[in-house]
Design a protein around this motif. Sequence first.
Motif, short mmCIF file in Angstrom:
data_model
loop_
_atom_site.label_atom_id
_atom_site.label_comp_id
_atom_site.label_asym_id
_atom_site.label_seq_id
_atom_site.Cartn_x
_atom_site.Cartn_y
_atom_site.Cartn_z
N ALA A 292 0.86 -1.19 0.00
CA ALA A 292 0.00 0.00 0.00
C ALA A 292 0.89 1.23 0.00
CB ALA A 292 -0.93 -0.01 1.21
N PHE A 313 -9.12 -7.10 7.89
CA PHE A 313 -8.11 -8.00 7.35
C PHE A 313 -6.77 -7.52 7.86
CE2 PHE A 313 -9.57 -4.69 4.67
CZ PHE A 313 -10.78 -5.10 4.13
N LEU A 315 -2.97 -6.85 8.84
CA LEU A 315 -1.63 -7.10 8.33
C LEU A 315 -0.83 -7.80 9.41
CD1 LEU A 315 -0.52 -3.75 6.65
CD2 LEU A 315 -1.15 -5.88 5.56
N GLU A 318 5.28 -6.48 8.83
CA GLU A 318 5.14 -5.06 8.54
C GLU A 318 6.49 -4.46 8.19
OE1 GLU A 318 3.94 -3.74 12.30
OE2 GLU A 318 1.94 -4.61 12.19
N THR A 319 6.50 -3.75 7.09
CA THR A 319 7.67 -2.95 6.73
C THR A 319 7.15 -1.64 6.17
OG1 THR A 319 8.81 -4.97 6.08
CG2 THR A 319 9.80 -2.90 5.40
N THR A 320 7.54 -0.53 6.76
CA THR A 320 7.13 0.77 6.26
C THR A 320 8.36 1.51 5.76
OG1 THR A 320 5.41 0.76 7.94
CG2 THR A 320 5.77 2.82 6.79
N SER A 321 8.26 2.08 4.57
CA SER A 321 9.38 2.79 3.96
C SER A 321 8.88 4.09 3.37
CB SER A 321 10.00 1.97 2.82
OG SER A 321 9.94 0.59 3.06
N LEU A 322 9.76 5.06 3.28
CA LEU A 322 9.42 6.33 2.65
C LEU A 322 10.00 6.37 1.24
CD1 LEU A 322 9.95 9.19 5.25
CD2 LEU A 322 7.83 8.14 4.47
N ALA A 327 4.47 6.97 1.60
CA ALA A 327 4.90 5.86 2.45
C ALA A 327 4.42 4.56 1.83
CB ALA A 327 4.34 6.02 3.86
N PHE A 329 3.52 0.82 2.89
CA PHE A 329 3.24 -0.14 3.95
C PHE A 329 3.12 -1.50 3.26
CE2 PHE A 329 1.38 3.89 5.20
CZ PHE A 329 1.72 4.04 6.53
N PRO B 296 0.60 0.59 10.09
CA PRO B 296 0.57 -0.41 9.02
C PRO B 296 -0.43 -1.52 9.33
CG PRO B 296 2.46 -0.81 10.40
CD PRO B 296 1.78 0.43 10.95
N LEU B 298 -4.63 -2.84 8.72
CA LEU B 298 -5.99 -2.73 8.23
C LEU B 298 -6.88 -3.27 9.34
CD1 LEU B 298 -5.41 -4.03 4.63
CD2 LEU B 298 -6.47 -1.84 5.18
N GLY B 299 -8.17 -3.14 9.16
CA GLY B 299 -9.05 -3.82 10.12
C GLY B 299 -9.32 -3.02 11.37
N LEU B 322 8.85 8.72 9.22
CA LEU B 322 8.60 7.40 9.81
C LEU B 322 8.88 7.44 11.30
CD1 LEU B 322 10.12 4.72 7.40
CD2 LEU B 322 7.74 5.39 7.73
N GLN B 325 7.22 1.69 12.58
CA GLN B 325 6.54 1.28 11.35
C GLN B 325 5.32 2.15 11.05
OE1 GLN B 325 8.07 -0.75 9.37
NE2 GLN B 325 9.65 -1.25 10.86
N PHE B 329 1.99 11.81 8.30
CA PHE B 329 1.77 12.74 7.20
C PHE B 329 1.29 14.04 7.83
CE2 PHE B 329 0.93 8.45 5.68
CZ PHE B 329 1.56 8.40 4.46
#
Lengths: 334, 334
Positions: A292, A313, A315, A318-322, A327, A329, B296, B298-299, B322, B325, B329
């Motif tokens: 995402a 649903f 997740l 998890e890996t978040t990056s800029l 971003a 996700f 990061p 959902l749900g 960041l 994780q 914004f």
Amino acid sequence: MVGAVITEGGVIVAEGFHAAAGQPHAEVMAMRALGRAPRADAILHVTLEPCCTHGRTPPCVDAILQAGFRTVVVGATDPNPAHAGKGIGRLREAGVAVVEGVLRDECTDLNFLFNHWITAARPLLALKVAATLDGKLVSAAGEPRAITGPAAQADVHRWRRLFPAIAVTADTLLADNPRLTARDADGEHAPVRFVLDRQFRSAGRAGLNLFTDAFRGRTIVVGLASAVRAADQAWFEAEGIQVWSLPGDGADFLDAWAERGAAEGITGVLIEAGPRFASVLLREGVADYLFAYIAPRLGGNPESPAWFEGGAFPLVAETTSLFGQDALFRGYLG
Amino acid sequence: MVGAVITEGGVIVAEGFHAAAGQPHAEVMAMRALGRAPRADAILHVTLEPCCTHGRTPPCVDAILQAGFRTVVVGATDPNPAHAGKGIGRLREAGVAVVEGVLRDECTDLNFLFNHWITAARPLLALKVAATLDGKLVSAAGEPRAITGPAAQADVHRWRRLFPAIAVTADTLLADNPRLTARDADGEHAPVRFVLDRQFRSAGRAGLNLFTDAFRGRTIVVGLASAVRAADQAWFEAEGIQVWSLPGDGADFLDAWAERGAAEGITGVLIEAGPRFASVLLREGVADYLFAYIAPRLGGNPESPAWFEGGAFPLVAETTSLFGQDALFRGYLG
């Protein structure tokens, strides 16, 4: 993706990586790059536990022992439950000092497609969306079309190059005429490009990029055997486009597609979905993994549904990056 | 927030910052820290254009010229349109080489509260949310309560310390009994804490943190003059809690609150809103600025509305960061 580095006295003296199935493994490539016996203080670092069984190549554990390494640093363990830890055990039995789990999560992530393939024996179905903060995949009318910026778009192209296959629906194909290639400094590359088209509505649409470009031999139109007409089949064949006609009544269409993909050895598919199909993939539990990309914008098109309608649903990984101000996700869907 | 650094031969020899209104400006603090005349090759770097008018302190331009600096590097220009560029102009007229616009966006961002105050003469009303990818501020039932992780929560505490005031609705006060303090390694600090409570429903609720803790003198309950009862007023006074009774029929309640805040010299308010109030603030254009922490996940709770219901409200300035994780914004709402 596996990499190996040999150090002597803390200095990198050789590197290797595994280029393709059937090619020598990363450890062997690093030893070849060294071109001589390692010094007594040499350390072999490898992102994935060395193999101890004969696959398409001889066991790396034997090569490591023959070369005389006394210390090996390992990132991730073998994802195959039947092999996990065995390579490390063989090295230790032979008196090699093994340091395990260095950057384990990062090293495991390097092989997320292969890890899923080994454990699930099916392609990893990864949903990719690029959305506003309010969950819209399209801008309001009159706004520029792209939601995310150049850095995020370049990242999508890197994933397109990593994934062996990509998929869109016939709706997306007919509305957007995408190219679905990975474009980077090396040029343009095409994964297998699936068009999910139960009723073969795309038959005869000669002007589309996927049916005309240099990679059209890697376009596969997937529909229902009950819906395919001989004339359509002949048209696709004449255009050099593959057709998968799946059995069944369509209730398990996506499942049948994934099974066929598994039979063809496709380890992962990046699905570039519109909002309705994205919600279906999430709600029905079809997607294994999510990419995402979220842009720092509100105010997507209010006429368009969000990409996450109708379900919970979670997740898991998890890996978040800029990427610029966007971003990404990503992770496994629970 | 303004900072200044003096270098000589490329080496930092002194630093200064502006600690509080009425205190010496950053340039002067750096010169004091140097404690001697700068060398001929000295360069003064300052995040904000030096002032050229007498405010609460003498003009910094005069101090710079008296000290004999030949080169000044400036980040942002003066946010006051009546002064912008004048300090730089005065320096140049006196023969000083001025390099403008170095890290301009970052230096402007350092003073985003003050910049808004100078140009709008009203508090910056900043909406803060911490949400799942699907726009929910609360987890599904049975899930842990916090949406974001410790790093994002620590960042919220930093903003609470920067903002002179914070606000919640009476609904949030009564449901969650928050503390609304900034807690960090230095201890616990309280901004002004507004309770937006048109009908003074919180009167007599003795057990709440905002009405009982050591900072209760900085709690201000804001309601309608037409709704306040003498007994409630007396109760708040007895508890040491301030009351703002705003005129009008409530149609412009938030506007009247901001006007009163402006009159009291409050430059910004961080509004920690639930989903319905957040959507109102966005839809009605009340919020000037947004802090959206996105986890990061959902749900979120499907029973709860999203925080962005019912409108298109573009973000203008954009900064994405960041925290673990989670992604933050933030930026001006268009």
